[in-house]
Design an enzyme around this catalytic site. Structure first.
Site, short mmCIF file in Angstrom:
data_model
loop_
_atom_site.label_atom_id
_atom_site.label_comp_id
_atom_site.label_asym_id
_atom_site.label_seq_id
_atom_site.Cartn_x
_atom_site.Cartn_y
_atom_site.Cartn_z
N GLY A 245 0.79 -1.23 0.00
CA GLY A 245 0.00 0.00 0.00
C GLY A 245 0.82 1.28 0.00
N GLU A 287 4.67 -6.36 1.52
CA GLU A 287 4.14 -6.75 0.21
C GLU A 287 3.89 -5.57 -0.73
OE1 GLU A 287 1.16 -10.47 1.20
OE2 GLU A 287 0.40 -8.43 1.38
N PRO A 288 4.92 -4.83 -1.10
CA PRO A 288 4.69 -3.73 -2.03
C PRO A 288 4.35 -4.23 -3.43
CG PRO A 288 7.03 -4.05 -1.69
CD PRO A 288 6.35 -4.99 -0.74
N GLY A 289 3.42 -3.58 -4.08
CA GLY A 289 3.11 -3.90 -5.47
C GLY A 289 3.39 -2.67 -6.33
N ARG A 327 -7.64 3.09 -14.98
CA ARG A 327 -7.58 3.64 -13.62
C ARG A 327 -8.36 4.94 -13.46
NH1 ARG A 327 -3.25 5.16 -11.44
NH2 ARG A 327 -3.93 4.70 -9.33
N TYR A 331 -11.20 4.87 -10.69
CA TYR A 331 -11.11 5.68 -9.48
C TYR A 331 -10.61 7.12 -9.68
CZ TYR A 331 -8.26 1.30 -8.91
OH TYR A 331 -7.63 0.10 -9.06
N CYS A 358 -15.75 3.67 -27.46
CA CYS A 358 -17.13 4.17 -27.52
C CYS A 358 -17.69 4.18 -26.12
CB CYS A 358 -17.96 3.30 -28.44
SG CYS A 358 -17.36 3.41 -30.10
N GLU A 359 -17.26 5.17 -25.35
CA GLU A 359 -17.60 5.24 -23.93
C GLU A 359 -17.24 6.66 -23.52
OE1 GLU A 359 -18.69 2.37 -22.18
OE2 GLU A 359 -19.07 3.82 -20.59
N TYR A 387 -0.79 -1.56 -12.23
CA TYR A 387 -2.25 -1.57 -12.41
C TYR A 387 -2.70 -0.96 -13.74
CZ TYR A 387 -1.95 -2.69 -7.46
OH TYR A 387 -1.62 -3.27 -6.27
C1 LIG Z 1 -2.92 -5.11 -3.54
C2 LIG Z 1 -2.27 -5.77 -2.40
C3 LIG Z 1 -0.95 -5.47 -2.08
C4 LIG Z 1 -0.14 -4.44 -2.80
O1 LIG Z 1 -0.67 -3.17 -2.69
P1 LIG Z 1 0.12 -1.93 -3.37
O2 LIG Z 1 -0.75 -0.78 -3.06
O3 LIG Z 1 0.19 -2.22 -4.82
O4 LIG Z 1 1.44 -1.87 -2.73
C5 LIG Z 1 -0.38 -6.16 -1.04
N1 LIG Z 1 -1.06 -7.09 -0.34
C6 LIG Z 1 -2.34 -7.40 -0.62
C7 LIG Z 1 -3.03 -8.43 0.15
C8 LIG Z 1 -2.99 -6.75 -1.66
O5 LIG Z 1 -4.26 -7.04 -1.91
#
Ligand SMILES: *Cc1c(COP(=O)(O)O)cnc(C)c1O
Length: 428
Positions: A245, A287-289, A327, A331, A358-359, A387
């Site tokens: 997050g 858990e960074p994404g 995105r 949001y 077409c939106e 994303y």
């Molecule tokens: C989406 C998610 C993440 C990563 O979130 P980011 O905002 O991309 O860092 C980590 N853990 C879980 C369980 C998630 O659903």
């Protein structure tokens, strides 16, 4: 000059990883996603080094691969010693196909199906992050021996208000809340099942969080809950996954958070609480994404039309849109954009970037400023590494763009452009 380090300007042209974006558009066509591999690796290392420094009892970084999932990314993050968070059999299949070390994969999701669980167990997945009682029962039943799990717990933090509040977000489809007493019940239940090995707890409080406070709160509440479990059951949790997050800068005005600092304050909070409650310091997982890939990517488009509606807005239409970047539609996300061939000129043209679908809500950004532009110009939307590709669709039967990776100043195709043949391959 740019919010993303991999970008600069040479001869008036936008460059990524040292490569001219106009050359990339000429060679690979548009739209394309372009990503700088070095930036992804650097982002990984910020986290792995922070965990080395601040997690006294060791830990691991998982790449939350829903942010960007294709074979090559699993190879890159594996080389950087990250594990992976996966949320479906499809992501798991992709990781396996890439040779990802599956013992470092954590299977998430609030409604894993029977076949998801079976697929995970058959492939010797490292760990399930269990959302609910039904899933516990299913894993207990399908597993032939003890299966390692974490329990997803809802600490009750609303990270998306101006000030993080403790009581927010108990009402969520994800996890089991502490506040209602249900979390302690699911922990007790997990401990009672023969094929379940309750290794630890997990929480994830939201995404694109640009403040430290919610993360401190989460670390605090989760460690206290470990103490509560120990007090009530005598069992001591040894692994704590504090989720992802961590917010990134999409626009100049976003004040970013420093990821190293963020991991430090979470670790410090856990350590302090463990000392106070006479607990072993758990193995810590993050858990960074988004923050691994977002700032490594841009999307290149060709401008088709520039429509100045007298007395109203200006619309710049590009050859992509919500199919490659939903995105804004989802949001109202914000972005910066550059006209690639005039990146050194002032941005004094205010416009709405529209897609080709077409939106009427098919926008990439509304009311943003770019350099003056016209039909045929190449336009870059910045910070699209997370994303975008992973959320892309074939709406209007538009093939998904390729992913071009830049490595050592040279582009390579990491994902091919979809073909029309791909679009009809399942049609009878
Ligand atoms: C989406 C998610 C993440 C990563 O979130 P980011 O905002 O991309 O860092 C980590 N853990 C879980 C369980 C998630 O659903």
């Amino acid at each position: 000059m740019f919010i993303n380090e991999c970008l600069n300007i040479k001869n008036g042209h936008l460059n990524i990883g040292g490569v001219d974006t106009l050359d990339l558009a000429a060679e690979f066509g548009t739209p394309i996603y372009v990503m700088d591999e070095q930036t992804i690796r650097k982002n990984c290392r910020v986290y792995t080094e922070a965990v080395k420094k601040y997690a006294p009892n060791s830990g691991m970084v998982l790449f939350a691969s829903k942010a960007l999932s294709f074979k090559g990314i699993y190879k890159i993050v594996a080389e950087e010693n990250l594990g992976s968070d996966i949320v479906s059999s499809g992501e798991l299949y992709t990781a396996i196909s890439a040779g990802f070390p599956i013992e470092r994969a954590y299977f998430h999701g609030n409604n894993k199906t029977y076949s998801d669980i079976k697929f995970g167990i058959d492939n010797k997945i490292g760990c399930f992050v269990v959302d609910n009682m039904e899933e516990l029962d299913a894993i207990n039943q399908i597993a032939a021996k003890k299966q390692k799990i974490l329990l997803r717990i809802t600490p009750g933090i609303d990270a998306h208000t101006h000030k993080a509040v403790r009581t927010g977000n108990v009402d969520s489809k994800f996890g089991t809340p502490i506040a209602t007493g249900q979390a302690i019940e699911i922990a007790k239940y997990a401990l009672s099942l023969p094929n379940i090995e309750l290794a630890g707890l997990h929480c994830h409080i939201g995404s694109q969080i640009l403040e430290y406070e919610p993360f401190i709160l989460a670390a605090d509440i989760m460690t206290r809950f470990i103490a509560e479990i120990k007090k009530i059951t005598g069992y001591e949790i040894r692994e704590l996954n504090l989720g992802g997050g961590y917010g990134v800068r999409y626009i100049e005005e976003h004040i970013g958070i420093d990821f190293d600092t963020c991991i430090k304050i979470m670790c410090d909070t856990v350590v302090k609480n463990c000392k106070e409650n006479d607990l072993q310091i758990p193995y810590l997982i993050f858990e960074p994404g988004r923050s691994i890939v977002a700032n490594a990517g841009i999307t290149l488009y060709t401008i088709g039309s520039v429509k100045e509606i007298t007395g109203f807005k200006n619309y710049v239409s590009v050859d992509g849109g919500m199919p490659d970047n939903p995105r804004y539609a989802l949001y109202g996300s914000v972005y910066e954009a550059e006209v690639c061939g005039r990146a050194d000129e002032p941005k004094n043209f205010e416009c709405t970037l529209a897609g080709r679908c077409c939106e009427s809500g098919d926008f990439i950004a509304e009311n943003i400023k770019v350099q003056s532009c016209r039909c045929g110009d190449i336009l870059a939307v910045l910070t699209t590494g997370a994303y975008n590709y992973s959320m892309a669709s074939n709406y209007n039967r538009i093939p998904r763009p390729p992913i071009i990776m830049i490595k050592d100043g040279k582009p390579y195709i990491a994902v091919e452009r979809e073909s029309f043949e791909d679009l009809i391959k399942n049609d009878k």
